[in-house]
Design a protein around this motif. Structure first.
Motif, mmCIF file in Angstrom:
data_model
loop_
_atom_site.group_PDB
_atom_site.id
_atom_site.type_symbol
_atom_site.label_atom_id
_atom_site.label_comp_id
_atom_site.label_asym_id
_atom_site.label_seq_id
_atom_site.Cartn_x
_atom_site.Cartn_y
_atom_site.Cartn_z
ATOM 1 N N ARG A 27 0.827 -1.217 0.000
ATOM 2 C CA ARG A 27 0.000 0.000 0.000
ATOM 3 C C ARG A 27 0.852 1.254 0.000
ATOM 4 N N CYS A 28 0.284 2.312 -0.499
ATOM 5 C CA CYS A 28 1.005 3.578 -0.490
ATOM 6 C C CYS A 28 -0.005 4.710 -0.459
ATOM 7 N N ASP A 29 0.393 5.814 0.182
ATOM 8 C CA ASP A 29 -0.480 6.982 0.208
ATOM 9 C C ASP A 29 -0.235 7.884 -0.998
ATOM 10 N N PHE A 30 0.776 7.591 -1.814
ATOM 11 C CA PHE A 30 0.998 8.304 -3.066
ATOM 12 C C PHE A 30 0.630 7.378 -4.228
ATOM 13 N N ARG A 31 0.499 7.969 -5.396
ATOM 14 C CA ARG A 31 0.229 7.184 -6.612
ATOM 15 C C ARG A 31 1.160 7.691 -7.712
ATOM 16 N N CYS A 32 2.449 7.649 -7.489
ATOM 17 C CA CYS A 32 3.390 8.256 -8.435
ATOM 18 C C CYS A 32 3.142 7.733 -9.849
ATOM 19 N N VAL A 33 3.182 8.646 -10.804
ATOM 20 C CA VAL A 33 2.712 8.318 -12.162
ATOM 21 C C VAL A 33 3.522 7.222 -12.843
ATOM 22 N N TYR A 34 4.789 7.069 -12.468
ATOM 23 C CA TYR A 34 5.628 6.052 -13.110
ATOM 24 C C TYR A 34 5.613 4.743 -12.328
ATOM 25 N N CYS A 35 4.967 4.762 -11.168
ATOM 26 C CA CYS A 35 5.062 3.618 -10.248
ATOM 27 C C CYS A 35 3.766 2.840 -10.155
ATOM 28 N N MET A 36 2.635 3.533 -10.229
ATOM 29 C CA MET A 36 1.344 2.889 -9.954
ATOM 30 C C MET A 36 0.289 3.381 -10.920
ATOM 31 N N ALA A 37 -0.786 2.614 -11.002
ATOM 32 C CA ALA A 37 -1.978 3.119 -11.675
ATOM 33 C C ALA A 37 -2.716 4.020 -10.682
ATOM 34 N N GLU A 38 -3.585 4.862 -11.188
ATOM 35 C CA GLU A 38 -4.313 5.753 -10.281
ATOM 36 C C GLU A 38 -5.244 4.944 -9.378
ATOM 37 N N GLU A 39 -5.908 3.963 -9.981
ATOM 38 C CA GLU A 39 -6.771 3.069 -9.196
ATOM 39 C C GLU A 39 -6.009 1.781 -8.974
ATOM 40 N N MET A 40 -5.660 1.523 -7.756
ATOM 41 C CA MET A 40 -4.905 0.294 -7.467
ATOM 42 C C MET A 40 -5.752 -0.644 -6.633
ATOM 43 N N THR A 41 -5.586 -1.935 -6.846
ATOM 44 C CA THR A 41 -6.196 -2.922 -5.966
ATOM 45 C C THR A 41 -5.079 -3.469 -5.107
ATOM 46 N N PHE A 42 -5.230 -3.370 -3.815
ATOM 47 C CA PHE A 42 -4.166 -3.848 -2.933
ATOM 48 C C PHE A 42 -4.480 -5.258 -2.448
ATOM 49 N N LEU A 43 -3.494 -5.900 -1.890
ATOM 50 C CA LEU A 43 -3.638 -7.296 -1.468
ATOM 51 C C LEU A 43 -4.582 -7.406 -0.275
ATOM 52 N N PRO A 44 -5.392 -8.463 -0.258
ATOM 53 C CA PRO A 44 -6.186 -8.694 0.953
ATOM 54 C C PRO A 44 -5.269 -9.069 2.126
ATOM 55 N N ARG A 45 -5.716 -8.734 3.321
ATOM 56 C CA ARG A 45 -4.870 -8.884 4.503
ATOM 57 C C ARG A 45 -4.288 -10.297 4.679
ATOM 58 N N ARG A 46 -5.114 -11.306 4.396
ATOM 59 C CA ARG A 46 -4.640 -12.682 4.643
ATOM 60 C C ARG A 46 -3.433 -13.044 3.761
ATOM 61 N N GLU A 47 -3.279 -12.316 2.673
ATOM 62 C CA GLU A 47 -2.156 -12.643 1.771
ATOM 63 C C GLU A 47 -0.867 -11.931 2.153
ATOM 64 N N VAL A 48 -0.994 -11.045 3.117
ATOM 65 C CA VAL A 48 0.152 -10.212 3.496
ATOM 66 C C VAL A 48 0.855 -10.850 4.691
ATOM 67 N N LEU A 49 2.152 -10.903 4.665
ATOM 68 C CA LEU A 49 2.881 -11.468 5.804
ATOM 69 C C LEU A 49 2.655 -10.608 7.049
ATOM 70 N N SER A 50 2.470 -11.278 8.179
ATOM 71 C CA SER A 50 2.345 -10.542 9.446
ATOM 72 C C SER A 50 3.723 -9.993 9.830
ATOM 73 N N LEU A 51 3.750 -9.124 10.824
ATOM 74 C CA LEU A 51 5.048 -8.571 11.266
ATOM 75 C C LEU A 51 5.959 -9.698 11.739
ATOM 76 N N GLU A 52 5.346 -10.655 12.425
ATOM 77 C CA GLU A 52 6.150 -11.778 12.937
ATOM 78 C C GLU A 52 6.699 -12.622 11.772
ATOM 79 N N GLU A 53 5.873 -12.813 10.741
ATOM 80 C CA GLU A 53 6.344 -13.579 9.573
ATOM 81 C C GLU A 53 7.441 -12.820 8.819
ATOM 82 N N LEU A 54 7.280 -11.510 8.715
ATOM 83 C CA LEU A 54 8.335 -10.710 8.061
ATOM 84 C C LEU A 54 9.650 -10.862 8.825
#
Ligand code: SAM
Length: 336
Positions: A27-54
């Motif tokens: 996730r990001c609070d910016f949408r830099c034009v060379y980095c992201m689309a304006e409308e982004m779909t982010f990963l659902p929480r279950r797919e994201v590693l927890s802090l402990e897993e990281l």
């Protein structure tokens, strides 16, 4: 008997992998034009590693000889618990350097806690010093907040702070001198990055916006005396670095197009879903999440998988200027 674990990660081309870039969020609070689309779909929480897993993933890499760890994203400072994670990672035995890349928007509040947690160096991305243009390039960003973040970072006493700037012809290339002056006057380093063909973008043509590092250097040469800094071992990574004469500040050029540096590559990336990316410019990857989440079994399975993957690290990327992305994942999901 399983083969003993290596003490170091070495790939098929004899490159030692000592640097991990760990994405802590897509996730990001910016949408830099060379980095992201304006409308982004982010990963659902279950797919994201927890802090402990990281932390477990990072620890396995450090056990295998990784000495430098960069927290990135997405925007790492939007991840809740980032300061605690940094503190825990900073204590990993064997890790020499914990660093972080950020858009700077939340640094006013977080710079001092991050420094206190053990982050040694910061990279802060900034593509313009003009508020309207900054907003246009980031689509959502507020330059004032980033400038306040940079000041907070300076006050917090990081070993070094480097600005990262992607230059696009016709959009911000007229600011190169101003950006270097800004960095030098504040005792900061700055690196100019050529845009890479990651993810599909629609606001500009990558081919038309391309501007080579050599071109930027020529423009700077009329205003600053740049003294080349040798870095034969590639310890500073892909940047070709120069000291600005009469100052402590450095200017770097990261030129994936015009100066291929793959032979010096010492790094791999892990995305926040636990995908080990062996090369920024190739799709080769390995799912570590499945191993981290596997309930029992071999306690060193993660280590073995990481060590085994090194044999598949590609020799190099083949970026071109085509407007079709060569890699469909955006930098924000890659862990830039
Ligand atoms: N959010 C943080 C930030 O803004 O620095 C960390 C992640 S961001 C993806 C890391 C860096 O990648 C930024 O400096 C950004 O400008 C750069 N970047 C993103 N997309 C890029 C692209 N297609 N080519 C070159 N650099 C890119």
């Amino acid at each position: 008997m399983p083969a003993p674990l290596p003490e170091e990660l070495v790939d098929a081309f004899g490159r030692h992998i000592r640097y991990l870039r760990l994405s802590v969020t897509d996730r990001c609070d910016f949408r830099c034009v060379y980095c992201m689309a304006e409308e982004m779909t982010f990963l659902p929480r279950r797919e994201v590693l927890s802090l402990e897993e990281l932390e477990r993933v990072a620890a396995a890499f450090v056990d295998l000889g990784v000495r430098k760890l960069r927290l990135t994203g997405g925007e790492p400072l939007v991840r809740r618990g980032i300061v605690d994670l940094a503190r825990r990672l900073g204590r990993l035995p064997g890790l020499d350097e914990l660093v972080l890349t950020t858009n700077g928007a939340r640094l006013a509040a977080l710079a001092a806690p991050l420094r206190d947690a053990g982050v040694r160096r910061l990279n802060i991305s900034i593509d313009s010093l003009q508020p309207d243009r900054f907003r246009a390039l980031t689509r959502t960003g507020d330059l004032g907040r980033v400038l306040a973040g940079i000041e907070a970072a300076r006050a917090a006493g990081f070993d070094r702070i480097r600005l990262n700037t992607v230059i696009l012809r016709g959009r911000n290339d007229d600011e190169v001198i101003d950006l270097v002056t800004f960095a030098r006057d504040r005792g900061l380093d700055i690196a100019f990055i050529e845009e890479m063909p990651l993810g599909h973008i629609d606001e500009h043509s990558r081919a038309e916006a391309f501007i080579s590092s050599a071109d930027l250097r020529d423009r700077l040469a009329g205003h600053f005396r740049l003294e080349a800094l040798g870095d034969p071992a590639g310890a500073a990574g892909p940047a070709r670095r120069f000291r600005i004469a009469g100052s402590d500040s450095q200017v770097g050029f990261i030129s994936p197009h015009s100066n291929n540096f793959c032979h010096l590559c010492n790094r791999v990336r892990v995305t926040v879903e636990g995908r080990l990316l062996l090369c920024l410019g190739n799709e080769h990857s390995l799912d570590l999440r499945e191993l981290v989440r596997r309930p029992q079994g071999d306690p060193l399975a993660l280590h073995r998988a990481i060590a085994g993957a090194m044999a598949r690290k590609p020799e190099r990327h083949h970026f071109s200027h085509s407007d079709e992305p060569e890699i469909v994942r955006f930098m924000s999901t890659t862990g830039g």
